[in-house]
Design an enzyme around this catalytic site. Structure first.
Site, PDB file in Angstrom:
ATOM      1  CD  GLU A   1      40.364  -5.692 -30.279  1.00  0.00           C
ATOM      2  OE1 GLU A   1      40.245  -6.842 -29.801  1.00  0.00           O
ATOM      3  OE2 GLU A   1      40.915  -5.466 -31.362  1.00  0.00           O
TER       4      GLU A   1
ATOM      5  CG  ASP B   1      63.765  -4.986 -24.524  1.00  0.00           C
ATOM      6  OD1 ASP B   1      64.242  -4.491 -23.504  1.00  0.00           O
ATOM      7  OD2 ASP B   1      64.445  -5.594 -25.375  1.00  0.00           O
TER       8      ASP B   1
HETATM    9  C1  GLC Z   1      66.734  -3.470 -23.175  1.00  0.00           C
HETATM   10  C2  GLC Z   1      66.778  -4.198 -21.846  1.00  0.00           C
HETATM   11  C3  GLC Z   1      68.144  -4.756 -21.665  1.00  0.00           C
HETATM   12  C4  GLC Z   1      68.419  -5.735 -22.777  1.00  0.00           C
HETATM   13  C5  GLC Z   1      68.241  -5.084 -24.138  1.00  0.00           C
HETATM   14  C6  GLC Z   1      68.144  -6.098 -25.225  1.00  0.00           C
HETATM   15  O1  GLC Z   1      67.539  -2.357 -23.196  1.00  0.00           O
HETATM   16  O2  GLC Z   1      66.384  -3.364 -20.813  1.00  0.00           O
HETATM   17  O3  GLC Z   1      68.301  -5.385 -20.421  1.00  0.00           O
HETATM   18  O4  GLC Z   1      69.719  -6.238 -22.667  1.00  0.00           O
HETATM   19  O5  GLC Z   1      67.055  -4.344 -24.210  1.00  0.00           O
HETATM   20  O6  GLC Z   1      66.928  -6.797 -25.137  1.00  0.00           O
END
Ligand code: GLC
Length: 584
Positions: free
Chosen positions: A297, A231
């Site tokens: 690993e 993310d």
């Molecule tokens: C990313 C995710 C989104 C979330 C954001 C904060 O863009 O896909 O859904 O709100 O990160 O974590």
């Protein structure tokens, strides 16, 4: 030319075993994989409380195996107060009780593997939840303490420290800083949150943060996952000194690097990156190298996938250099309008940029953050990403145009070499849900902008499985955390299964032919001689022609493999894609 009507869905027995154009290296499944995104809250609800869960996923995995995907990616299911749909993680190594238990996860993983499906989980390293133990300790600890040093706490500016440390804005709207309150009730320091105030950013200059994420990676690798979708993979490192940011006029709201994601003029020079002090900082790459060493690993072919809103593609390619991640989401492709010249250019640029560092390109049209492509491709007014569509939006999509373009766009995407991502429900042709009641909305974007931006709830509505069942089979009690539209009965999976011409059968046929013809590992060649509105390419023995224009075009002689609409009289209608085997 042997074009008749849309072919009925073929069974494997009907289909001649086509020679793949190249051999797929067994140990690099991800180079050509079709990866299905499960948004756990909205996929299937096993316990009937209206919230999707792990047991619901486990029960419905057979449908994904039948669809013919190679892997599933699950958005976060970890312990979380759910202020941002689980992207606010309070404990990275446990399943939230609303989704089940670690045991339920293990059963889901085993069943997926039993079907031959790889399992990718989400890793959220830019921020934790404000309910994470670390953040609670930070709040309870004095300024300058090691507990605070895991996050980005700063003194405010101005005489009383009541001006935020800099001018950065949250992706969800409002300031990116929130002031704390000291134990004695006096106003305290500020902490940074690029997203909601319940999502404090971690400080990736702190070795403790590095060690913790290596521990988290190992926890899930030891539990048998095949990879991580990372993310906000462009946001972890912030520029030294946290300088003010001169905001550019345009930019993706999910964290685009601050330039239009879609260059509009074919052949135009790549836009120059303004330097955004919190996106795409050089320091992120060392973090991914560290993680890559950990994954390497482990036995098997485990992968890292970057969610990085970075433009241009040549810059994004840095995320997938040989010692970093394996894939990066191609949001430049997602943001490309349904127009021949722009599509040709992005396909070429993607293959060149990713190929230049030895990585596969990826392709994606929908996910849990964007307006579903069955609606987005038919919007009639500007809709900045993250704005969503609601009852009062301008330029609402025309449904018939949307689904037609979506099917054509999906059929083009699923032919392209590399790895494709399919978001739950796009295989049913689901549109964005526009008329959700205000009180049902949960996206922090909606609250932080005082209703100015609708946000992302419209693409997160629980999906329909059975037309006649309560909540269309999403939950046996009929509960659903967001209301489902009545029109979804006719889009339910059971109605579409075995129905010639349904979107579900189109996806199934496309995935089967993609595998049989080795499209995911093929070489793409652009074909000349077509109008500007048309994308015409050959991959192995398959010719793919997409007509984005307004007039039908003549087709070459060949055998019809698949088309997004019934095709007749040797002409390809507007908003239609066809796969053909040309006559020699
Ligand atoms: C990313 C995710 C989104 C979330 C954001 C904060 O863009 O896909 O859904 O709100 O990160 O974590």
């Amino acid at each position: 030319m042997t074009i008749a009507e849309n072919p009925r869905p073929k069974t494997p027995a009907d289909l001649p075993a086509a020679e793949p154009t190249a051999t797929r290296p067994a140990d690099e499944w991800w180079r050509s994989a079709v990866i299905y995104q499960i948004y756990p809250r909205s996929f299937a609800d096993g316990n009937g409380d209206g919230m999707g869960d792990m047991s619901g996923i486990t029960e419905r995995l057979d449908a994904l195996a039948e669809l013919g995907v190679d892997a599933v990616w699950l958005s976060p299911f970890y312990r979380s107060p759910q202020r941002d749909g689980g992207y606010d993680v309070a404990d990275y190594c446990d399943v939230d009780p609303i989704f089940g238990t670690l045991g339920d996860f293990d059963r889901m993983r085993e069943r997926a593997h039993g079907f031959g499906l790889k399992v990718i989980v989400d890793l959220v390293p830019n921020h934790t939840s404000s309910e994470h133990e670390w953040f609670q300790q930070a709040l309870a600890s004095p300024e300058g303490s090691p507990e605070r040093a895991r996050y980005i706490f700063r003194d405010g500016k101005g005489k009383n420290g009541d001006v935020p440390p800099n001018n950065w804005e949250s992706v969800f709207g409002g300031a990116a800083w929130t002031r704390t309150v000291n134990a004695d009730g006096t106003p305290g320091q500020w902490y940074l949150h690029l997203f909601d105030s319940s999502q404090p950013d971690l400080d990736w200059n702190n070795p403790e943060v590095h060690a913790e994420f290596v521990r988290i990676l190992r926890f899930w690798l030891d539990r048998g996952v095949d990879g991580f979708r990372v993310d906000v993979a462009h946001g972890l490192v912030k520029a030294d000194g946290l300088p003010d940011f001169e905001k550019p006029l345009t930019g993706g709201s999910m964290g685009g690097a601050g330039v239009p994601l879609t260059p509009e003029i074919e052949g135009a020079a790549e836009p120059e990156l303004p330097s955004t002090p919190y996106w795409a900082q050089e320091g992120v790459h060392e973090i991914y190298r560290e993680w890559r060493r950990v994954l390497d690993e482990y036995e098997g072919d485990r992968i890292l996938v970057a969610e990085a809103w970075v433009d241009p593609l040549t810059k994004l390619a840095d995320w997938v250099r040989p010692d970093e991640m394996h894939q990066a989401f191609n949001f430049v492709y997602l943001e490309t309008p349904w127009e021949g010249p722009a599509l040709r250019r992005v396909i070429r640029d993607s293959l060149d940029a990713f190929g230049g560092v030895g990585a596969p390109s990826t392709w994606v049209l929908s996910n849990h953050d964007v307006v579903r492509h069955a609606s987005r491709l038919a919007l009639t007014a500007e809709n900045p990403q993250g704005a969503g569509i609601g009852p009062n939006s301008e330029g609402k999509p025309i449904p018939e145009v949307g689904i037609r373009r979506a099917r054509a766009a999906s059929l083009l995407m699923l032919a392209l070499p590399g790895s494709a991502y399919v978001y739950q429900g796009e295989d049913l042709g689901l549109p964005e849900v526009i008329d959700l009641p205000d009180e049902a909305r949960q996206d922090p974007t909606w609250y932080r902008t005082g209703g100015e931006r609708y946000g992302r709830d419209g693409c997160r509505v629980p999906i329909p499985w059975e037309a006649a069942a309560p909540a269309y089979g999403f939950s046996h009690t009929g509960e659903s955390w967001l209301p489902q539209p009545e029109e979804w009965a006719e889009l339910a999976r059971d109605v579409q299964t075995g129905t010639p011409g349904s979107t579900l059968e189109l996806y199934r046929a496309a995935l089967r032919l993609r595998r049989e013809h080795g499209l995911g590992i093929g070489r793409l060649e652009e074909l000349d001689g077509y109008p500007d509105d048309v994308v015409a390419v050959r991959i192995g023995d398959v010719t793919v022609i997409a007509n984005t224009g307004e007039t039908p075009i003549e087709l070459p002689a060949g055998e019809l493999l698949l088309s997004s609409e019934p095709v007749g009289e040797a002409a390809l209608a507007p908003d239609t894609t066809i796969w053909l085997r040309l006559q020699d």
